[in-house]
Design a protein around this motif. Sequence first.
Motif, short mmCIF file in Angstrom:
data_model
loop_
_atom_site.label_atom_id
_atom_site.label_comp_id
_atom_site.label_asym_id
_atom_site.label_seq_id
_atom_site.Cartn_x
_atom_site.Cartn_y
_atom_site.Cartn_z
N LEU A 219 82.95 17.19 -21.76
CA LEU A 219 81.63 17.80 -21.96
C LEU A 219 80.60 17.19 -21.02
O LEU A 219 79.62 17.82 -20.65
N ALA A 222 82.28 18.58 -17.21
CA ALA A 222 82.58 20.00 -17.05
C ALA A 222 81.59 20.80 -17.91
O ALA A 222 80.41 20.51 -17.94
N ARG A 223 82.07 21.79 -18.62
CA ARG A 223 81.22 22.55 -19.53
C ARG A 223 82.04 22.86 -20.77
O ARG A 223 83.16 22.37 -20.90
N ASP A 224 81.51 23.69 -21.66
CA ASP A 224 82.27 24.01 -22.87
C ASP A 224 83.65 24.55 -22.51
O ASP A 224 83.80 25.28 -21.53
N PHE A 227 84.53 29.45 -22.74
CA PHE A 227 83.44 30.00 -21.94
C PHE A 227 83.77 31.44 -21.58
O PHE A 227 84.87 31.73 -21.11
N TYR A 309 84.22 24.79 -12.64
CA TYR A 309 83.58 23.78 -13.50
C TYR A 309 84.17 23.78 -14.91
O TYR A 309 83.59 23.22 -15.84
N SER A 310 85.33 24.40 -15.06
CA SER A 310 85.97 24.47 -16.37
C SER A 310 86.61 23.13 -16.74
O SER A 310 86.92 22.30 -15.87
N GLN A 311 86.84 22.95 -18.02
CA GLN A 311 87.57 21.76 -18.46
C GLN A 311 89.00 21.79 -17.93
O GLN A 311 89.59 20.74 -17.67
N TYR A 356 78.99 32.01 -15.76
CA TYR A 356 78.39 30.67 -15.65
C TYR A 356 77.11 30.75 -14.83
O TYR A 356 76.08 30.18 -15.20
N VAL A 360 74.14 29.84 -17.22
CA VAL A 360 73.76 28.43 -17.07
C VAL A 360 72.72 28.26 -15.96
O VAL A 360 71.77 27.50 -16.10
N ARG A 361 72.89 28.99 -14.87
CA ARG A 361 71.97 28.81 -13.74
C ARG A 361 70.91 29.90 -13.64
O ARG A 361 70.05 29.84 -12.77
#
Length: 547
Positions: A219, A222-224, A227, A309-311, A356, A360-361
């Motif tokens: 977390l 990366a991000r959730d 997604f 940017y994924s886990q 994303y 996010v952006r």
Amino acid sequence: MRAGRVLFLVLGTSILLTCSRKPESPRLVVFLVLDQCRPDVITRYEPLYRDGFRWLLDHSLTCTQVFHQHGYTATGPGHFTLSTGSYPGPAGILGNNWWSRTLRRTVYCVEDTQALLLGGEGPGRSYRNTSTPALGDWLQAQYPDAKVVSVAGKDRASIFLGGRRPDVCIWYNWDGHFVTSNYYADSIPDWLARFNSTSHIETYRDSMWTKSLPDSVYLKYARDDFFPGEVDSYRKDPYSPVFPIGFDHGDPPEKALKMIGGTPWLDRLTLQAAEAAIQGERLGADDSPDLLFLSLSGVDWMIHYFGPYSQEVMDSQIKLDKELGHFFRTLDTVVGLDRVLVVQTADHGGLPLPEYLSQVRGQAAGRINAPLRKAVTRALNEDLQRRTGIENLVTVEGPGLYIDHPRLEETTVPLEEIKDVIRSYYEKIPGIGRILFLEDLLAATPSDTLEWYLKHTMNEQGPDAWALEKRNWVWKYPFGTGHGSPYSYDRKVPLRWARSQFSRSEYAAEIHTIDLAPTLAAYLGVTPPDSVDGVVRDEIVSFLKGD
Ligand SMILES: [Zn+2]
């Protein structure tokens, strides 16, 4: 030998080399390509690296502004440019696939109907679609004893890196084996037969891909895990693109041998195959510089499926850190790491998931609706049939549209009218920015920017029209992400020159990937042919030599 620090001043930019002594010429160059690995896929997770990436980052000159100069940023053209220093289009490589006007069918960039696969079943593959000599060919012209070996997950990666006459060229055949073709040899090497019979790739079907580190670390970097936009290939009902990831045992066993491409295990296997090649071919054993091309393809599929940017991609980089560490230790044992130069780059960059970018952006981003595009193409061809009487006048291959000129010339309908109709239909597809025509692309100059890049994946046989996506839009639909555009996020790649004698340094002047092969050749004392499009970057050669 001279000790100390050497400072080069080039166009106001400096390369600072710190090393205890002037390094001897390497006995082995490892040319490492990470497929779709935009620079931040490596740097984003840097604090977590302990092993192979750690060594690579701490012992390299990193060039931070490196760009492909071709616009259809696909795997085939990217690998071709890296090893030949040439633009792909004029050399006949228009993409991974293109429409052949003479064969009247889609052609795959490394297909070869004359070649037979060795070590597995499938259609023939080779370098025969182009005659451009590559770095390995230049090297062997100068050093007849130099060995050139190419290993990759993808056939097009291994083949384009290897060039016309590598000693060994192998790739994963999606059936549990690494293979070659009779273009390269009469039989597979004994060490490869042993590798194939002992690696038991089919057993990965029982493996489960789980995270290497605690959830909280993912977390942070990366991000959730869940997604929107990620591909969900494992236990799809309900939509749950999350860890753990395995192979559905309801599927036939051979499917896992293909699906392994979307996991960290393909790159591990590719590195293991490369280690077998180093030992089996005795790379780096004499004073002639040997060349090992190595392209890791698994990272490409994982980024396609989950986004950079994924886990999942973060975890694959953590695992790759360990696998690269193992690989470098093998190099150290067999060759001596101080006798090796590692050059690390990528065949193209890529776009984060459009979801994303928008969520996010806050950027405008999206996907081109594939069924809608198909319907528009059908309506376009129906309209053209009403005007010309010709069925399916336009053939689509990727973003390209090919007009059937011989049949059109039997009518009185002018070409300009056909082009106007193509434009009127295709510009209505959400996500398509502009329709560009072949003659304009071939006439492009550097000031035309996007057209200039697209020109370099074109030739006279190329598509009549090119559907250029808007910035931040992808062709992948309805899930995943990708690459292929002339925008900088797809053209920008990492470039590192690593030796154990080097300390970490950076170089911020712009470098083009067509310059990579000529520059590496010059460092090895090899003169690139006059036909290359790239130039030798003398400041890099001086850095590598420690002059
Ligand atoms: Zn690629």
